[in-house]
Scaffold this motif. Sequence first.
Motif, short mmCIF file in Angstrom:
data_model
loop_
_atom_site.label_atom_id
_atom_site.label_comp_id
_atom_site.label_asym_id
_atom_site.label_seq_id
_atom_site.Cartn_x
_atom_site.Cartn_y
_atom_site.Cartn_z
N GLU A 27 0.84 -1.20 0.00
CA GLU A 27 0.00 0.00 0.00
C GLU A 27 0.88 1.25 0.00
OE1 GLU A 27 -2.52 0.96 3.36
OE2 GLU A 27 -3.99 1.95 2.08
N ASP A 58 -7.81 -1.54 8.23
CA ASP A 58 -9.14 -0.92 8.40
C ASP A 58 -10.19 -1.52 7.46
OD1 ASP A 58 -7.67 0.16 6.26
OD2 ASP A 58 -8.74 2.08 6.32
N ASP A 59 -9.78 -1.94 6.27
CA ASP A 59 -10.74 -2.51 5.31
C ASP A 59 -11.50 -3.67 5.94
OD1 ASP A 59 -8.34 -1.32 4.13
OD2 ASP A 59 -9.19 -1.79 2.17
N SER A 99 -6.87 9.44 7.14
CA SER A 99 -6.62 10.50 8.13
C SER A 99 -7.87 11.33 8.41
CB SER A 99 -5.49 11.40 7.65
OG SER A 99 -5.80 11.87 6.36
N GLY A 100 -8.84 11.36 7.47
CA GLY A 100 -10.06 12.12 7.71
C GLY A 100 -11.08 11.33 8.52
N GLY A 128 -17.92 16.45 2.51
CA GLY A 128 -17.95 15.00 2.74
C GLY A 128 -16.76 14.31 2.09
N SER A 129 -16.49 13.09 2.54
CA SER A 129 -15.34 12.34 2.01
C SER A 129 -15.69 11.60 0.72
CB SER A 129 -14.86 11.32 3.04
OG SER A 129 -13.88 10.47 2.46
N PHE A 130 -14.76 11.66 -0.24
CA PHE A 130 -14.89 10.85 -1.46
C PHE A 130 -13.94 9.66 -1.43
CE2 PHE A 130 -12.26 14.64 -2.94
CZ PHE A 130 -11.02 14.00 -2.91
N GLY A 133 -13.38 4.35 1.59
CA GLY A 133 -13.67 3.64 2.84
C GLY A 133 -15.07 3.04 2.91
N HIS A 163 -19.05 8.58 4.80
CA HIS A 163 -18.75 9.23 3.52
C HIS A 163 -20.01 9.90 2.96
CE1 HIS A 163 -15.35 6.62 4.08
NE2 HIS A 163 -14.73 7.18 3.06
N ASP A 296 -3.16 2.16 -3.81
CA ASP A 296 -3.99 1.66 -2.70
C ASP A 296 -4.22 0.15 -2.84
OD1 ASP A 296 -5.51 1.53 -0.48
OD2 ASP A 296 -7.09 2.88 -1.17
N1 F2R Z 1 -5.32 5.41 4.94
C1 F2R Z 1 -4.89 4.44 4.34
N2 F2R Z 1 -3.59 4.34 3.94
C2 F2R Z 1 -2.60 5.37 4.11
C3 F2R Z 1 -2.20 5.47 5.54
C4 F2R Z 1 -1.76 4.18 6.13
C5 F2R Z 1 -1.43 4.31 7.58
N3 F2R Z 1 -0.96 5.61 7.92
C6 F2R Z 1 -0.43 3.26 7.97
O1 F2R Z 1 0.60 3.11 7.28
O2 F2R Z 1 -0.68 2.60 8.96
N4 F2R Z 1 -5.65 3.37 4.05
C7 F2R Z 1 -7.02 3.26 4.35
O3 F2R Z 1 -7.66 4.48 3.95
C8 F2R Z 1 -8.45 4.26 2.75
C9 F2R Z 1 -9.88 4.49 3.08
O4 F2R Z 1 -9.98 5.81 3.51
P1 F2R Z 1 -11.37 6.43 3.96
O5 F2R Z 1 -12.00 5.54 4.96
O6 F2R Z 1 -12.16 6.76 2.77
O7 F2R Z 1 -10.85 7.71 4.71
P2 F2R Z 1 -11.04 9.29 4.47
O8 F2R Z 1 -10.11 9.94 5.43
O9 F2R Z 1 -12.47 9.66 4.55
O10 F2R Z 1 -10.55 9.55 2.97
C10 F2R Z 1 -9.26 9.18 2.57
C11 F2R Z 1 -8.49 10.39 2.08
O11 F2R Z 1 -9.02 10.88 0.88
C12 F2R Z 1 -8.85 12.29 0.82
N5 F2R Z 1 -10.21 12.91 0.71
C13 F2R Z 1 -11.39 12.30 0.86
N6 F2R Z 1 -12.40 13.17 0.66
C14 F2R Z 1 -11.85 14.36 0.40
C15 F2R Z 1 -12.38 15.66 0.10
N7 F2R Z 1 -13.72 15.90 0.02
N8 F2R Z 1 -11.50 16.67 -0.14
C16 F2R Z 1 -10.16 16.44 -0.08
N9 F2R Z 1 -9.59 15.24 0.20
C17 F2R Z 1 -10.43 14.21 0.43
C18 F2R Z 1 -8.13 12.70 2.10
O12 F2R Z 1 -6.76 12.72 1.87
C19 F2R Z 1 -8.52 11.57 3.03
O13 F2R Z 1 -7.65 11.38 4.12
C20 F2R Z 1 -8.16 2.86 2.32
O14 F2R Z 1 -7.10 2.86 1.40
C21 F2R Z 1 -7.74 2.16 3.58
O15 F2R Z 1 -6.92 1.07 3.32
#
Ligand code: F2R
Length: 349
Positions: A27, A58-59, A99-100, A128-130, A133, A163, A296
């Motif tokens: 990853e 987390d998956d 991280s979000g 919202g998150s895109f 997850g 999300h 990923d």
């Molecule tokens: N997070 C990871 N992998 C990297 C970190 C690994 C860890 N630090 C380690 O080594 O132990 N993997 C997992 O996260 C993914 C699923 O993420 P999820 O649940 O969708 O999280 P989030 O935070 O909602 O979204 C992920 C990132 O996407 C960007 N993002 C999302 N929406 C956004 C928006 N509207 N605007 C801007 N950026 C946005 C952000 O960077 C979020 O952090 C899977 O890969 C799982 O394995």
Amino acid sequence: GGIASVSRFRGTLVGAVLGDCLGGEFEGAEEVPMDRVLQHLTGLDQDSRGDCILQYSDDTAMTRCVVQSLLTRGEFDQQDMAHRFAEEYRQAPGRGYGSGVIQVLRKLLSPRLSDVFQPARAQFGGRGSFGNGGAMRVAPFALAFRNLPDVKRYARLGAMLTHSCSLGYNGAVLQALAVHFSLQGALATPQVFINRLISEMEVVESEDRARNDARALSEPEFPFCARLHRVKDLMERNTVSIEEVISELGNGIAALHSVPTAIFCVLHCLEPRAGLPEQYGGLERTVAYCLALGGDTDTIACMAGAIAGAHYGVDAIPRSWQRCCEGAEEAEAWADRLHMLYHQLPPEG
Ligand code: F2R
Ligand code: MG
Ligand code: MG
């Protein structure tokens, strides 16, 4: 096995766990030569003492919450599922969450929270998150609900707990549809499979919210449909390089850059491919191919593993791989319980 057989149910959940555990190694890697992937996978076959345990991330942690909630409640219960996500994160925060999303999971722990969808709506300045997850944990919805409208409705709601951007939750709907159709045997005719996904997503993406979000993110209208058309184009080509797959479909953390990619990996690996061992069956090819994409990898392999597992069934998954993956045994037992629940439901009509 036959349509919606217990072998396909087991294949779905075990395939997802395997993809997550095996993909974790790569990853975030930018380039992953196939040699390294095959070395990693061959190492599992040689581990006769069974002391190589690859931990899930987390998956799988969140997929387990979805399974447990659906089995315990016998229906979709948003409070219960949200509570399980939050508790799981509290007990094991080091599983590599986005991280979000950890902010959502922390807020979901609050006993004062009345609307469990509110923390997700507040993410990223209210956009919202895109992220992928919602999609990475959605497979159990396709095993717990038999009717297509239910699969779509609950996959979407389950994803919206974290999300709220349509590019996040519609990615989950697409992944749930792919597992649902695969379970029905639809991958026997790949063109029909991809066309069904496109026609379902045309309806899903015609909603105002989806159109507005696509515009706000400078994506084309019907963004998932557009990517599925690219999948179709790539399917028609005799040779496709890893670089072309990444540039056409993506290998990133956004649902838009990973769910269509996972679907392509499954379709591409239905046939033997140059560079992949001849002795590999379709599921092994799919997992190896996902890992070689880099990016990923745990999540793309988890999603592709679920779709491929629903098609090939659990017997296609090497026992040596299963032994090395944390949670694979439990996934099989839960698949059996979901299978019983599924066959108690009225047939699709
Ligand atoms: N997070 C990871 N992998 C990297 C970190 C690994 C860890 N630090 C380690 O080594 O132990 N993997 C997992 O996260 C993914 C699923 O993420 P999820 O649940 O969708 O999280 P989030 O935070 O909602 O979204 C992920 C990132 O996407 C960007 N993002 C999302 N929406 C956004 C928006 N509207 N605007 C801007 N950026 C946005 C952000 O960077 C979020 O952090 C899977 O890969 C799982 O394995
Ligand atoms: Mg992960
Ligand atoms: Mg990931």
